[in-house]
Motif scaffolding. Structure first.
Motif, mmCIF file in Angstrom:
data_model
loop_
_atom_site.group_PDB
_atom_site.id
_atom_site.type_symbol
_atom_site.label_atom_id
_atom_site.label_comp_id
_atom_site.label_asym_id
_atom_site.label_seq_id
_atom_site.Cartn_x
_atom_site.Cartn_y
_atom_site.Cartn_z
ATOM 1 N N HIS A 55 82.147 116.904 -3.830
ATOM 2 C CA HIS A 55 82.557 118.213 -3.314
ATOM 3 C C HIS A 55 81.680 119.294 -3.934
ATOM 4 N N LEU A 56 81.331 120.294 -3.128
ATOM 5 C CA LEU A 56 80.539 121.422 -3.600
ATOM 6 C C LEU A 56 81.495 122.495 -4.114
ATOM 7 N N GLU A 57 81.324 122.881 -5.389
ATOM 8 C CA GLU A 57 82.213 123.868 -6.003
ATOM 9 C C GLU A 57 81.409 125.030 -6.574
ATOM 10 N N LYS A 58 82.105 126.146 -6.782
ATOM 11 C CA LYS A 58 81.505 127.320 -7.432
ATOM 12 C C LYS A 58 82.029 127.396 -8.857
ATOM 13 N N ARG A 59 81.134 127.737 -9.778
ATOM 14 C CA ARG A 59 81.489 127.926 -11.184
ATOM 15 C C ARG A 59 80.877 129.226 -11.685
ATOM 16 N N ALA A 60 81.446 129.768 -12.755
ATOM 17 C CA ALA A 60 80.911 130.993 -13.366
ATOM 18 C C ALA A 60 79.583 130.684 -14.045
ATOM 19 N N LEU A 61 78.564 131.468 -13.740
ATOM 20 C CA LEU A 61 77.248 131.277 -14.343
ATOM 21 C C LEU A 61 77.282 131.617 -15.825
ATOM 22 N N LEU A 62 77.912 132.731 -16.157
ATOM 23 C CA LEU A 62 78.096 133.154 -17.547
ATOM 24 C C LEU A 62 79.593 133.315 -17.772
ATOM 25 N N PRO A 63 80.285 132.248 -18.126
ATOM 26 C CA PRO A 63 81.743 132.338 -18.293
ATOM 27 C C PRO A 63 82.121 133.412 -19.314
ATOM 28 N N LYS A 102 69.068 137.952 -9.910
ATOM 29 C CA LYS A 102 69.229 138.163 -8.471
ATOM 30 C C LYS A 102 68.195 137.399 -7.649
ATOM 31 N N THR A 103 66.993 137.156 -8.213
ATOM 32 C CA THR A 103 65.996 136.378 -7.471
ATOM 33 C C THR A 103 66.409 134.920 -7.334
ATOM 34 N N LEU A 104 67.219 134.430 -8.268
ATOM 35 C CA LEU A 104 67.722 133.057 -8.171
ATOM 36 C C LEU A 104 68.902 132.953 -7.211
ATOM 37 N N CYS A 105 69.535 134.075 -6.927
ATOM 38 C CA CYS A 105 70.759 134.081 -6.123
ATOM 39 C C CYS A 105 70.483 134.263 -4.640
ATOM 40 N N SER A 106 71.403 133.708 -3.851
ATOM 41 C CA SER A 106 71.421 134.000 -2.424
ATOM 42 C C SER A 106 72.350 135.193 -2.256
ATOM 43 N N GLN A 107 72.939 135.330 -1.099
ATOM 44 C CA GLN A 107 73.903 136.406 -0.902
ATOM 45 C C GLN A 107 75.117 136.171 -1.808
ATOM 46 N N GLU A 108 75.849 137.207 -2.059
ATOM 47 C CA GLU A 108 77.084 137.151 -2.852
ATOM 48 C C GLU A 108 76.870 136.688 -4.289
ATOM 49 N N ASN A 109 75.684 136.916 -4.858
ATOM 50 C CA ASN A 109 75.402 136.610 -6.262
ATOM 51 C C ASN A 109 75.729 135.170 -6.641
ATOM 52 N N LEU A 110 75.325 134.253 -5.780
ATOM 53 C CA LEU A 110 75.582 132.829 -5.953
ATOM 54 C C LEU A 110 74.261 132.083 -6.037
ATOM 55 N N ILE A 111 74.086 131.276 -7.094
ATOM 56 C CA ILE A 111 72.913 130.415 -7.201
ATOM 57 C C ILE A 111 73.281 129.094 -6.548
ATOM 58 N N GLU A 112 72.640 128.833 -5.418
ATOM 59 C CA GLU A 112 72.969 127.637 -4.655
ATOM 60 C C GLU A 112 72.421 126.379 -5.317
ATOM 61 N N MET A 113 72.895 125.252 -4.847
ATOM 62 C CA MET A 113 72.474 123.949 -5.336
ATOM 63 C C MET A 113 71.000 123.715 -4.998
ATOM 64 N N SER A 114 70.250 123.187 -5.950
ATOM 65 C CA SER A 114 68.856 122.812 -5.716
ATOM 66 C C SER A 114 68.788 121.292 -5.604
ATOM 67 N N ARG A 115 67.726 120.804 -4.961
ATOM 68 C CA ARG A 115 67.505 119.360 -4.810
ATOM 69 C C ARG A 115 66.068 119.049 -5.157
#
Length: 170
Positions: A55-63, A102-115
């Motif tokens: 499952h794809l989940e979101k986590r805090a980048l800097l908790p 922000k350059t690592l993020c897509s919309q909504e300040n989310l760093i998506e999964m890389s492959r």
């Protein structure tokens, strides 16, 4: 007008609540340029396996941290510092550090999964925000499908975890 960024410490797990709280508190003062303009909680995607599936989940980048910005205007630095203490902000963050995130993020300040793949012991990212930024990777955990990267924050290097799926090794 230039923005001044601050790093605010908050209880882990409540970052989104704090962002909403700061945005609500700032609504009546939108005309005052020294009041909060933007509150950001950066997140990253990662894969988690449960119930026999991935499952794809979101986590805090800097908790435990959120970023706040205000506009810099003609007011003196002491006045800005006084307001910062009132808001409870931590140290100032340089603009380039926020832009880097922000350059690592897509919309909504989310760093998506890389492959990517590993060729001769070197990671090669084929898709995602880490593509072309392989030199940032410090450690890869293939079982958890994560990577540790270094980013500039508060004038020094900070390690953060992001999602990375290695689908092949040559």
């Amino acid at each position: 007008m230039k923005k001044i960024w601050y790093l605010l410490k908050c209880p882990e797990g409540n970052e989104e609540d704090y962002v909403k709280e700061y945005e609500e508190a700032a609504k009546p003062y939108r005309g005052n340029m020294s009041v909060l303009q933007e509150a950001i909680h950066f997140q990253y995607q990662r894969m988690m396996r449960y119930k026999g599936q991935w499952h794809l989940e979101k986590r805090a980048l800097l908790p435990g941290y959120i970023f706040l910005s205000k506009s810099e205007n003609a007011e003196s630095e002491s006045r800005i510092r006084k307001e910062s203490e009132k808001w409870g902000e931590s140290p100032r963050v340089e603009l380039y550090e926020i832009l880097y995130l922000k350059t690592l993020c897509s919309q909504e300040n989310l760093i998506e999964m890389s492959r990517g793949i590993i060729r001769h012991g070197i990671p090669i990212i084929t898709s995602g925000p880490l593509q072309g930024k392989e030199q940032l990777i410090q450690k890869i955990d293939r079982h958890k499908r994560t990577a540790e990267i270094e980013i500039p924050l508060e004038g020094k290097k900070k390690r953060i975890t992001v999602g990375l799926e290695i689908y092949g090794k040559q």
